[in-house]
Design an enzyme around this catalytic site. Structure first.
Site, PDB file in Angstrom:
ATOM      1  N   LYS A 197      14.483   6.754   5.347  1.00 57.39           N
ATOM      2  CA  LYS A 197      15.461   5.732   4.964  1.00 57.39           C
ATOM      3  C   LYS A 197      16.648   5.744   5.934  1.00 57.39           C
ATOM      4  O   LYS A 197      17.189   4.689   6.269  1.00 57.39           O
ATOM      5  CB  LYS A 197      15.902   5.948   3.512  1.00 57.39           C
ATOM      6  CG  LYS A 197      14.751   5.671   2.528  1.00 57.39           C
ATOM      7  CD  LYS A 197      15.034   6.199   1.140  1.00 57.39           C
ATOM      8  CE  LYS A 197      13.856   5.938   0.205  1.00 57.39           C
ATOM      9  NZ  LYS A 197      13.942   6.692  -1.062  1.00 57.39           N
ATOM     10  N   THR A 207       0.860  -1.186   0.000  1.00 61.34           N
ATOM     11  CA  THR A 207       0.000   0.000   0.000  1.00 61.34           C
ATOM     12  C   THR A 207       0.899   1.240   0.000  1.00 61.34           C
ATOM     13  O   THR A 207       2.104   1.140   0.188  1.00 61.34           O
ATOM     14  CB  THR A 207      -0.913   0.019   1.257  1.00 61.34           C
ATOM     15  OG1 THR A 207      -0.084   0.060   2.427  1.00 61.34           O
ATOM     16  CG2 THR A 207      -1.804  -1.215   1.317  1.00 61.34           C
ATOM     17  N   GLY A 241       8.138   9.724 -12.742  1.00 57.89           N
ATOM     18  CA  GLY A 241       7.648   8.769 -11.745  1.00 57.89           C
ATOM     19  C   GLY A 241       8.595   8.547 -10.580  1.00 57.89           C
ATOM     20  O   GLY A 241       8.407   7.611  -9.812  1.00 57.89           O
TER      21      GLY A 241
HETATM   22  N1  HSE Z   1      10.410   9.153  -4.131  1.00 57.26           N
HETATM   23  C1  HSE Z   1      11.453   8.229  -3.867  1.00 57.26           C
HETATM   24  C2  HSE Z   1      12.744   8.762  -4.475  1.00 57.26           C
HETATM   25  C3  HSE Z   1      11.089   6.888  -4.438  1.00 57.26           C
HETATM   26  O1  HSE Z   1      12.685   9.755  -5.209  1.00 57.26           O
HETATM   27  O2  HSE Z   1      13.803   8.223  -4.205  1.00 57.26           O
HETATM   28  C4  HSE Z   1      11.719   5.714  -3.746  1.00 57.26           C
HETATM   29  O3  HSE Z   1      11.537   5.695  -2.366  1.00 57.26           O
END
Ligand code: HSE
Length: 350
Positions: A229, A101, A211
């Protein structure tokens, strides 16, 4: 015996995994002893379908590609529709929940409840959702262990690039004093494009079109995604119970083309880094734009690529670089979790 899978969430990443499982069916069976059977799919937008005797993967993928709801699945007498996500986790015969999700960066929900419900039933979970790992790692990993369940989340940091298993497995025995990473593709892409002349807005628009960006790009540009992270790396690799609130975080929304040019003139590159450091006082983490010398390997990481540098006492500085997003790449991160689950399962059964 085939692993019985339930997908909770069935967007691009879940579909990516199912495609891989189809394409590599024979290889996975022969080389990894991995056989899978999808028994349920539940998605907030698409509805749900369950069949204890297994669902047809090709039909599920066709329905998704045609944007048709899952209750249009043509099943048999044993096929049911209309189960909620929680029912799909707790009331089906699935033994592996693929939790894909959307990440809610503030609460980690409903993914945290999904993981809890699965582990309480002794069911395993693989996920690419950062919320449960960043917010509830200690609680959920203890709950999984207490119930003999497997929890895989390789894709939460750097997608299919093995940012978690590399230090957890291949670098075992080292003391890792510091981890420094470019952990967000959107912002690295934006900064490198702004260096080439694009405005902040143009660069963000392009990152969204490609994306890379989260559904709400605030999470990328303000550094929250990288902070999540960093928290995951601190908890999982450094064993430190850091929370997001413990990590000072500055994003790139205040960065201008002039600041990037100034850094270049100094022989440096301005990049959004996450730094997790073991100190005498414990583990500290910070996410912020940093001027990196051009000789620093992180300075040369191009576009949306991610990279992480582990400072190991035995192996020395180890740099890992690769994609941090992408449907196939993230689908692969779930596959490698599944392969490890199967290894563990066959060890226990033999
Ligand atoms: N939006 C995130 C990025 C995607 O640009 O790294 C992966 O977590």
């Amino acid at each position: 015996m085939a692993v019985k899978i339930a997908f909770v969430g069935f967007g691009g990443v879940g579909q990516g995994l199912l495609q891989i499982l189809q394409e590599k069916k024979e290889k996975l069976q022969q080389e990894e002893g991995l056989e899978t059977e999808v028994v349920a799919v539940a998605d907030l937008m698409k509805g749900s379908v369950y069949d204890p005797n297994g669902l047809d993967a090709a039909q599920l993928l066709d329905l998704a590609a045609e944007k048709r709801p899952l209750d249009e699945y043509e099943g048999t007498a044993s096929t049911q529709t209309g189960l909620s996500s929680l029912q799909t986790i707790t009331e089906t015969n699935a033994d592996m929940i693929v939790e894909v999700t959307f990440t809610d960066v503030k609460t980690g929900q409903p993914a945290i409840d999904h993981c809890r419900a699965a582990f309480e039933k002794g069911k395993s979970v693989i996920t690419t959702n950062k919320g449960p790992v960043a917010i509830a790692y200690q609680e959920l990993s203890e709950l999984a262990a207490a119930n003999g369940a497997f929890w895989g989340f390789e894709g939460t940091v750097m997608s299919g690039t093995p940012a978690l298993r590399l230090p957890q497995e291949t670098l075992r025995g080292n003391d890792i004093q510091q981890i420094t990473g470019i952990l967000n593709g959107t912002t690295n892409y934006m900064l490198t494009e702004m260096e080439k002349g694009l405005s902040y807005e143009e660069a963000l628009e392009q990152a969204q079109a490609a994306g890379y960006a989260e559904a709400d790009p605030t999470s990328d540009v303000e550094g929250y995604d990288a902070r999540y992270k960093a928290v995951i790396l601190a908890n999982v690799i450094m064993g430190a119970p850091l929370q997001s609130a413990d990590v000072s975080c500055t994003g790139i929304s205040g960065i201008t083309k002039e600041m990037l040019t100034e850094a270049i003139e100094e022989g440096k590159r301005l990049r959004l880094t996450a730094k997790i450091t073991r100190t005498n006082q414990g583990v500290e983490a910070v996410v912020a734009p940093e001027k990196l010398d051009v000789t620093n390997p992180l300075a040369g990481v191009p576009g949306a690529t991610n990279a992480v540098l582990y400072d190991c006492d035995l192996a020395g500085p180890i740099l890992l670089t690769g994609p941090g997003a992408g449907l196939k790449e993230t689908g692969f991160s779930l596959l490698i979790d599944l392969i490890h689950y199967e290894k563990q399962r066959s060890r226990v059964n033999n």
